[in-house]
Design an enzyme around this catalytic site. Sequence first.
Site, PDB file in Angstrom:
ATOM      1  N   ASP A  13     -10.745   2.224  -3.383  1.00 55.73           N
ATOM      2  CA  ASP A  13     -11.258   1.974  -2.035  1.00 55.73           C
ATOM      3  C   ASP A  13     -12.781   1.993  -2.007  1.00 55.73           C
ATOM      4  O   ASP A  13     -13.385   1.575  -1.012  1.00 55.73           O
ATOM      5  CB  ASP A  13     -10.724   3.028  -1.069  1.00 55.73           C
ATOM      6  CG  ASP A  13      -9.340   2.691  -0.552  1.00 55.73           C
ATOM      7  OD1 ASP A  13      -8.900   1.535  -0.714  1.00 55.73           O
ATOM      8  OD2 ASP A  13      -8.681   3.587   0.008  1.00 55.73           O
ATOM      9  N   ASP A  57       0.838  -1.203   0.000  1.00 61.63           N
ATOM     10  CA  ASP A  57       0.000   0.000   0.000  1.00 61.63           C
ATOM     11  C   ASP A  57       0.872   1.253   0.000  1.00 61.63           C
ATOM     12  O   ASP A  57       2.066   1.213   0.318  1.00 61.63           O
ATOM     13  CB  ASP A  57      -0.916  -0.008   1.230  1.00 61.63           C
ATOM     14  CG  ASP A  57      -2.227   0.722   0.995  1.00 61.63           C
ATOM     15  OD1 ASP A  57      -2.334   1.469   0.001  1.00 61.63           O
ATOM     16  OD2 ASP A  57      -3.148   0.551   1.810  1.00 61.63           O
TER      17      ASP A  57
END
Length: 738
Positions: free
Chosen positions: A555, A485
């Site tokens: 997301d 990430d």
Amino acid sequence: MPISFDEQKQIFKLDTDRTTYLIGIGPGGLLGHIYYGPKLNHACGMDMLRADEYPYPPSVTPRDKISFVDYYLFEFPTGGVGDFRPTCLEVRNARGQRGCELVYDSYAIESGKPRLEGLPCSFPGEDDAVQTLYLNLKDEVLGLTVTLLYSAFPRENIITRSVMLANTGMENGGETLHIGRVLSACLDVDQDGQNGYELITLPGAWGRERHVQRSAVRRGRQSVFSLRGESSHQYQPFAALVRHDTNEEQGEAIGLSFVYSGNFLAETEWSQMDQIRLVMGIHPDGFDWELRPGESFDAPEVVLSYSAEGTGQMTRQFHDFFRGHMIRSPYLHRDRPILINNWEATYFDFNTERLLTLAREAKSAGIEMLVMDDGWFGDRKDDFRSLGDWFVNEEKLPGGLSYLVEEVNRIGLKFGIWFEPEMVSPDSEIFRAHPDWALQLCGRKPSCGRMQLVLDITRQEVRDCIMDQLLSILHSANIEYVKWDMNRSLTDVGNLVLPSDRQGELLHRYVLALYEMQERLVTEFPELLLENCSSGGARFDAGELYYSPQIWTSDDTDAIERLRIQEGTAMVFPLSSMGAHVSICPNEQVGRSTPFKTRGDVAMSGTFGYELDIAKLTAEERTQIPGQVADYHRFHGIVADGDYYRLSSWSDSDPFDCWMSVRKDRSEALLTFVQVLGRPNFRSRIIKLRGLDPEARYAVERDGAAEGERSGEELLCCGLRFPNRGDFTSTQVYLKRI
């Protein structure tokens, strides 16, 4: 062979199965762009460059060099000598003067495809007739050699372009040059007033990445770009020129995709002479590369896809190319393990027993992997602390990672883990020990994003420290998946080691450092399934596909929002590269509730997985998971390796969305229809299918129920009916040739 040179005409011809690209050596050695379009049996002439018209080239008369240079169809334009359109190269000499003029010097044609130093780039397949053209251009005044690389991939109808710079001025004593702008590709075309070009780009924001935008090319300049240190949520390093009458099935489309994960620029200009120039490459803002005598610089690759059969064919060519020549992972054609990520189930509040409970529930539902997200390391109680402290928090995980993984494996699940290797919390052991390891500007307190700073991974000692910790964790247990990430953009871009005149190299060096780290990871763990993520989809680009076969798309996991996001992403990238999960409702990003089936059907056109707490599902929802798991494995080969067809688009204001994937041999197909909004007083919808064999007969199965047989001709020409009732409902149709 794909590439040839006509010495009499002085024209280079690059052929694929369906396209031709022509480059001419114009008067005075000025390299010109002649043609990119449907395949030609014979090259057209140099007259397409209009070099015999007034104003004449400087090799004929020096009277109007500026006027000539400002309309010539350059293959690789340079700045400072008369071309006022967007340029690909700007060079500053030792006196600080800007100006570069390149003339043709030599060429070479070789089989295969070279690597680019430190950069991801495409590669040839084992049985491919891929060839590469090297065009060497020189500026004798600067002592600069520029090599343009073109590789032709015949089967995929793809041309790749890249650029190598070399300071060859050592013979004359030489001087240090500064490269202020080096873009990788230029395309000059004539604008046709009756059926001129329009521009397709993929803008967005966090939670709504890569929405398709189509607009007229206007006079003046238009650009999409990133200055965030990553390819970004806001813009995708992609642009396409399409004719006014182009749609999914017909018309011309030229798409360019940049193989790079940092700052980029894609810029068009409709010039005074009714020409359109499209350039693409590293964004010049903040870029300044010192090139000393004897040194070289490789610019990233651009992938070009031309289609005379609409944007759909352009897309399918991109998909085939990225699958066959960019993604290296052994998971490329494998079924991916269906994972459940604990983030939306637990956030930071978990321990070993809670994870094992989630694992048992997941196993009973047929899920195959547990991924432990943020919160397992250091003193990570929340997102205010401990990034960079990559050691296991044994208060949360008694017995450590090895015990947890062994227990998860004993339950029957694989295990994956989350890292954020490029970031550091101010409240962390590593930052307290090395406060100079974060990007920062002298005398200023660096800005936080998500309460974290960016590590200066351009420094070898920083890279080694982080990677040694990460690799040690992976060696400590049977970890089969990593989610990498990166949750903030780059700011305060200063380095405490580089001299002042080389700070302009920092952003590009950062991207090179990222690539080095990920190359080290996949080399040491070749069977690892790596998924890249950047606060969602801020680094969904071709550069990252070289290291990871899948990237977290957004997301935003709401199934309806994902229709637009996945449509835009799939315009360029294979469906198998799109991370897509089923999440809870009401959805945490938009508050919308959609049926569990719709969430599953939409996620199945990606990697497929779950992002929820199974214990909070209704009994009806939970009973659907085994069927979704079985359907994923049943249909994955069609979705991952098949041809993608966009049949209808909610983003085009249709109240429904529809797409399908068809196996290459046309033996199977999977169609997904989503009724976004029901409408009163409308009858059922009829959708005409694509990509099937008109001579074949197909068994039709709708949501698991047999529906008889249809001929391919009937499905293509007449179509299938879908009801116009309900909101947010979906239908899957499976077709099998009989």
